[in-house]
Design a protein around this motif. Structure first.
Motif, PDB file in Angstrom:
ATOM      1  N   CYS A 223     -16.010  59.788  57.000  1.00 15.60           N
ATOM      2  CA  CYS A 223     -15.919  60.095  55.571  1.00 15.60           C
ATOM      3  C   CYS A 223     -16.563  61.426  55.205  1.00 15.60           C
ATOM      4  O   CYS A 223     -16.421  61.897  54.085  1.00 15.60           O
ATOM      5  CB  CYS A 223     -16.526  58.962  54.738  1.00 15.60           C
ATOM      6  SG  CYS A 223     -18.328  58.833  54.798  1.00 15.60           S
ATOM      7  N   GLY A 224     -17.278  62.060  56.138  1.00 21.80           N
ATOM      8  CA  GLY A 224     -17.891  63.356  55.883  1.00 21.80           C
ATOM      9  C   GLY A 224     -19.276  63.298  55.277  1.00 21.80           C
ATOM     10  O   GLY A 224     -19.883  64.334  55.010  1.00 21.80           O
ATOM     11  N   ALA A 225     -19.818  62.100  55.071  1.00 20.24           N
ATOM     12  CA  ALA A 225     -21.151  61.970  54.472  1.00 20.24           C
ATOM     13  C   ALA A 225     -22.249  62.471  55.395  1.00 20.24           C
ATOM     14  O   ALA A 225     -23.270  62.972  54.926  1.00 20.24           O
ATOM     15  CB  ALA A 225     -21.419  60.515  54.090  1.00 20.24           C
ATOM     16  N   ILE A 226     -22.043  62.349  56.708  1.00 19.83           N
ATOM     17  CA  ILE A 226     -23.062  62.767  57.672  1.00 19.83           C
ATOM     18  C   ILE A 226     -22.485  63.847  58.586  1.00 19.83           C
ATOM     19  O   ILE A 226     -21.378  63.699  59.111  1.00 19.83           O
ATOM     20  CB  ILE A 226     -23.563  61.574  58.508  1.00 19.83           C
ATOM     21  CG1 ILE A 226     -24.219  60.549  57.590  1.00 19.83           C
ATOM     22  CG2 ILE A 226     -24.537  62.044  59.594  1.00 19.83           C
ATOM     23  CD1 ILE A 226     -24.666  59.296  58.273  1.00 19.83           C
TER      24      ILE A 226
ATOM     25  N   LYS B 175     -27.872  55.423  58.828  1.00 24.92           N
ATOM     26  CA  LYS B 175     -28.550  54.140  58.899  1.00 24.92           C
ATOM     27  C   LYS B 175     -28.739  53.849  60.384  1.00 24.92           C
ATOM     28  O   LYS B 175     -27.942  54.308  61.201  1.00 24.92           O
ATOM     29  CB  LYS B 175     -27.704  53.058  58.234  1.00 24.92           C
ATOM     30  CG  LYS B 175     -28.405  51.727  58.162  1.00 24.92           C
ATOM     31  CD  LYS B 175     -27.736  50.786  57.199  1.00 24.92           C
ATOM     32  CE  LYS B 175     -28.556  49.512  57.208  1.00 24.92           C
ATOM     33  NZ  LYS B 175     -28.409  48.750  56.011  1.00 24.92           N
ATOM     34  N   TYR B 176     -29.788  53.104  60.724  1.00 27.19           N
ATOM     35  CA  TYR B 176     -30.083  52.818  62.126  1.00 27.19           C
ATOM     36  C   TYR B 176     -30.135  51.319  62.377  1.00 27.19           C
ATOM     37  O   TYR B 176     -30.572  50.552  61.522  1.00 27.19           O
ATOM     38  CB  TYR B 176     -31.417  53.445  62.538  1.00 27.19           C
ATOM     39  CG  TYR B 176     -31.363  54.946  62.578  1.00 27.19           C
ATOM     40  CD1 TYR B 176     -30.939  55.612  63.724  1.00 27.19           C
ATOM     41  CD2 TYR B 176     -31.714  55.704  61.471  1.00 27.19           C
ATOM     42  CE1 TYR B 176     -30.871  56.995  63.761  1.00 27.19           C
ATOM     43  CE2 TYR B 176     -31.652  57.089  61.503  1.00 27.19           C
ATOM     44  CZ  TYR B 176     -31.232  57.725  62.651  1.00 27.19           C
ATOM     45  OH  TYR B 176     -31.165  59.090  62.685  1.00 27.19           O
TER      46      TYR B 176
ATOM     47  N   GLU C  42     -21.807  54.515  54.892  1.00 27.56           N
ATOM     48  CA  GLU C  42     -20.643  54.532  53.998  1.00 27.56           C
ATOM     49  C   GLU C  42     -19.362  54.098  54.708  1.00 27.56           C
ATOM     50  O   GLU C  42     -18.644  53.236  54.228  1.00 27.56           O
ATOM     51  CB  GLU C  42     -20.450  55.940  53.405  1.00 27.56           C
ATOM     52  CG  GLU C  42     -21.587  56.380  52.519  1.00 27.56           C
ATOM     53  CD  GLU C  42     -21.790  55.473  51.312  1.00 27.56           C
ATOM     54  OE1 GLU C  42     -20.786  55.094  50.660  1.00 27.56           O
ATOM     55  OE2 GLU C  42     -22.951  55.134  51.036  1.00 27.56           O
ATOM     56  N   CYS C  43     -19.070  54.713  55.858  1.00 26.60           N
ATOM     57  CA  CYS C  43     -17.807  54.420  56.548  1.00 26.60           C
ATOM     58  C   CYS C  43     -17.976  53.630  57.841  1.00 26.60           C
ATOM     59  O   CYS C  43     -16.999  53.174  58.422  1.00 26.60           O
ATOM     60  CB  CYS C  43     -17.035  55.703  56.815  1.00 26.60           C
ATOM     61  SG  CYS C  43     -17.823  56.834  57.987  1.00 26.60           S
ATOM     62  N   GLY C  44     -19.218  53.480  58.313  1.00 26.71           N
ATOM     63  CA  GLY C  44     -19.483  52.694  59.514  1.00 26.71           C
ATOM     64  C   GLY C  44     -19.312  53.427  60.832  1.00 26.71           C
ATOM     65  O   GLY C  44     -19.480  52.842  61.895  1.00 26.71           O
TER      66      GLY C  44
END
Length: 147
Positions: free
Chosen positions: A11-14, A60-61, A79-81
């Motif tokens: 999704c581009g969040a990271i 997330k970890y 967000e997208c996994g």
């Protein structure tokens, strides 16, 4: 030779960047990697952690104890996994990038298959790569299998 590896989630969040020559590239067939990848294995690009930099977002970890008995920390996008990277107590100072999260996954050139004792019968491994039932240095590891 230094290589700049960039990547991120679907999704581009990271977004991340790593400016270093990979220490090794491999396919891990342990059950933990199968579960976290959703496939037969996890294709991993192992780099020195001090050359790795998050450029955008906060992953997330999930922390678990692997088949080896070592603690493993897997980073993914909340967000997208998308699975992004992992670190293990077995390799302090290193991080393993998930090859599928690279902007250019064609850079991935695995040197070996690890934890093949956990490989699935439907997994078509490359017969040219050295096979390790466990990880190198594991007490139960024998001489590499050659297909």
């Amino acid at each position: 030779m230094t290589v700049v590896l960039t990547g991120g989630c679907a999704c581009g969040a990271i977004r991340y960047e790593c400016e270093a020559k990979p220490a090794v590239m491999l396919n891990c067939h342990c059950r933990d990697c199968q579960r976290s990848s959703g496939g037969a294995f996890a294709p991993l690009v192992v780099v020195q952690a001090d050359h790795f930099c998050l450029r955008q977002g906060v992953p997330k970890y999930f922390v678990s104890v692997a088949d080896s008995g070592n603690t493993v920390r897997r980073g993914f996008c909340a967000e997208c996994g998308s699975p992004l990277f992992m670190s293990s107590a077995a390799l302090p100072g290193y991080i393993a990038l998930k090859a599928g999260s690279l902007d250019d996954p064609t850079l991935f050139r695995p040197a070996a298959d690890l934890w093949t004792h956990s490989a699935q019968c439907w997994d078509s491994m490359n017969p040219i790569l050295p096979k390790y039932e466990y990880e190198p240095g594991h007490p139960q590891q024998k001489v590499p299998e050659h297909a």
